[in-house]
Design a protein around this motif. Structure first.
Motif, PDB file in Angstrom:
ATOM      1  N   THR A  82       0.737  -1.048   0.044  1.00  0.00           N
ATOM      2  CA  THR A  82       0.043  -0.151   0.138  1.00  0.00           C
ATOM      3  C   THR A  82       0.835   1.054  -0.131  1.00  0.00           C
ATOM      4  O   THR A  82       1.781   1.409   0.905  1.00  0.00           O
ATOM      5  CB  THR A  82      -0.817   0.113   1.140  1.00  0.00           C
ATOM      6  OG1 THR A  82      -1.858  -1.130   1.328  1.00  0.00           O
ATOM      7  CG2 THR A  82      -1.828   1.379   1.246  1.00  0.00           C
ATOM      8  N   ASN A 131      -4.241   7.068  -1.746  1.00  0.00           N
ATOM      9  CA  ASN A 131      -4.040   5.806  -1.317  1.00  0.00           C
ATOM     10  C   ASN A 131      -3.824   4.654  -2.167  1.00  0.00           C
ATOM     11  O   ASN A 131      -5.233   4.529  -2.861  1.00  0.00           O
ATOM     12  CB  ASN A 131      -4.982   5.447   0.035  1.00  0.00           C
ATOM     13  CG  ASN A 131      -4.554   6.403   1.138  1.00  0.00           C
ATOM     14  OD1 ASN A 131      -3.607   6.288   1.555  1.00  0.00           O
ATOM     15  ND2 ASN A 131      -5.924   6.882   1.601  1.00  0.00           N
ATOM     16  N   ASP A 137      -3.249   0.671  -3.499  1.00  0.00           N
ATOM     17  CA  ASP A 137      -2.942  -0.619  -3.170  1.00  0.00           C
ATOM     18  C   ASP A 137      -3.056  -1.317  -4.526  1.00  0.00           C
ATOM     19  O   ASP A 137      -3.136  -0.905  -5.485  1.00  0.00           O
ATOM     20  CB  ASP A 137      -3.821  -1.258  -2.024  1.00  0.00           C
ATOM     21  CG  ASP A 137      -5.446  -1.291  -2.334  1.00  0.00           C
ATOM     22  OD1 ASP A 137      -5.451  -1.318  -3.745  1.00  0.00           O
ATOM     23  OD2 ASP A 137      -6.049  -1.498  -1.574  1.00  0.00           O
TER      24      ASP A 137
END
Length: 135
Positions: A1, A33, A35
């Motif tokens: 992440t 963010n 991931d």
């Protein structure tokens, strides 16, 4: 992440009269963010204003207000008052209370939580550095 934050901010201050100081601030924040599956991006914008009235050469009263908007979410507001004392040339201490407020650690703004706070501020200018005599 992965987590990334970008912040841009500006402050301006002026003295429209000898015993009044007005200031304003604005800031914007972008948070990303990421991931393996998705990327989420959020934004926030801040506007703030403050007025200080020096009723003696050492003592002042102030009021401040701020609004924080975050990517379409409900606006958050902060309003409070402050009593200040000049402790030395260019050094001011204050005690204040925010009637209501908010918290955002990334924007670098002080004293926005609801409740009491203490403040210590220092001002450096040409008179502090000895480049010009105080008026």
């Amino acid at each position: 992440t992965e987590h990334g934050i970008r912040v841009v901010a500006a402050d301006v201050s002026m003295k429209p009269a000898r015993d009044w100081t007005l200031s304003a601030q604005t800031a914007a924040k972008w948070v990303q963010n990421r991931d393996a599956i998705q990327t989420a991006t959020t934004t926030s914008q801040l506007l703030g204003a403050r007025a200080l009235w020096a009723f003696t050469h050492r003592l002042d009263l102030g009021v401040n207000s701020r609004v924080l908007g975050s990517g379409g979410a409900q606006l958050r507001y902060g309003v409070g008052g402050e009593f200040g004392v000049m402790l030395a040339h260019g050094v001011r201490g204050g005690v204040g209370y925010n009637v209501f407020g908010f918290r955002d650690d990334d924007l670098g703004i002080e004293h926005t939580d609801r409740g009491p706070y203490l403040h210590l501020g220092m001002k450096f200018d040409e008179t502090t550095l000895g480049l010009e005599k105080p008026r």
